[in-house]
Enzyme design. Sequence first.
Site, PDB file in Angstrom:
ATOM      1  N   HIS A  67     -12.329   0.370 -10.010  1.00 21.93           N
ATOM      2  CA  HIS A  67     -12.595  -1.066 -10.692  1.00 21.93           C
ATOM      3  C   HIS A  67     -11.885  -2.122 -10.205  1.00 21.93           C
ATOM      4  CE1 HIS A  67     -14.310   0.987 -14.739  1.00 21.93           C
ATOM      5  NE2 HIS A  67     -14.766   1.581 -13.637  1.00 21.93           N
ATOM      6  N   GLU A  69      -9.842  -4.092 -11.358  1.00 19.96           N
ATOM      7  CA  GLU A  69      -8.404  -4.274 -12.102  1.00 19.96           C
ATOM      8  C   GLU A  69      -7.490  -2.927 -11.243  1.00 19.96           C
ATOM      9  OE1 GLU A  69     -11.198  -5.467 -15.313  1.00 19.96           O
ATOM     10  OE2 GLU A  69     -11.281  -3.808 -13.788  1.00 19.96           O
ATOM     11  N   CYS A  97     -11.210  -2.068 -19.250  1.00 21.78           N
ATOM     12  CA  CYS A  97     -11.613  -0.770 -20.004  1.00 21.78           C
ATOM     13  C   CYS A  97     -10.451   0.073 -20.114  1.00 21.78           C
ATOM     14  CB  CYS A  97     -12.723   0.210 -18.836  1.00 21.78           C
ATOM     15  SG  CYS A  97     -11.677   0.887 -17.517  1.00 21.78           S
ATOM     16  N   CYS A 100      -8.440   1.116 -16.921  1.00 21.74           N
ATOM     17  CA  CYS A 100      -7.827  -0.061 -16.338  1.00 21.74           C
ATOM     18  C   CYS A 100      -6.680  -0.551 -17.209  1.00 21.74           C
ATOM     19  CB  CYS A 100      -8.921  -1.411 -16.208  1.00 21.74           C
ATOM     20  SG  CYS A 100     -10.110  -0.905 -14.857  1.00 21.74           S
TER      21      CYS A 100
END
Length: 169
Positions: A67, A69, A97, A100
């Site tokens: 992701h 992040e 999420c 993250c």
Amino acid sequence: MNDPRPGPDPVPVPVAQRDLYWLRRAIALSEASRAQGHHPFACLVVAADDRILSEAMNASSSDRTSHAEMVALRAASSAHSPQALAHATLYTSAEPCAMCAGGTYWAGIGRVVYALSETTLLRLTGNHPENPTLSLPCREVFARGQRPVEVLGPLLEVEAARVHEGFWG
């Protein structure tokens, strides 16, 4: 059918213009991510003096844990001191999420500002298999830690949601 419109804005919170500037940069990066064929997510880690410590677009099409992040956090934490990161802000196009948020906590980032809430993102993505939402707000993840992480968001949800229009079809 899913309603792709963002929900009502949260109670107004004083927002610094610098936060909106960096958040719009994250949204613009999410547009670039989409244009390159990736999921439309992106973020920046910005120092207290407004230097970009790292930035990243989503790369989860090749690695589901990549992701935006996580990519940005790995770069920032390997190149900058814990003291610098403690005063840095993660600006992200969507609420982190659970994975993250955990990465943000372990990287030592002191502040998170996000555009699109997880709730609104779920309305946009529905049950798309490439975004199986884990409905756990980042504030709840951070609340379980031993140090505070300041969170501001959702902000600019309508702008951030536009990047997702037609993507999850």
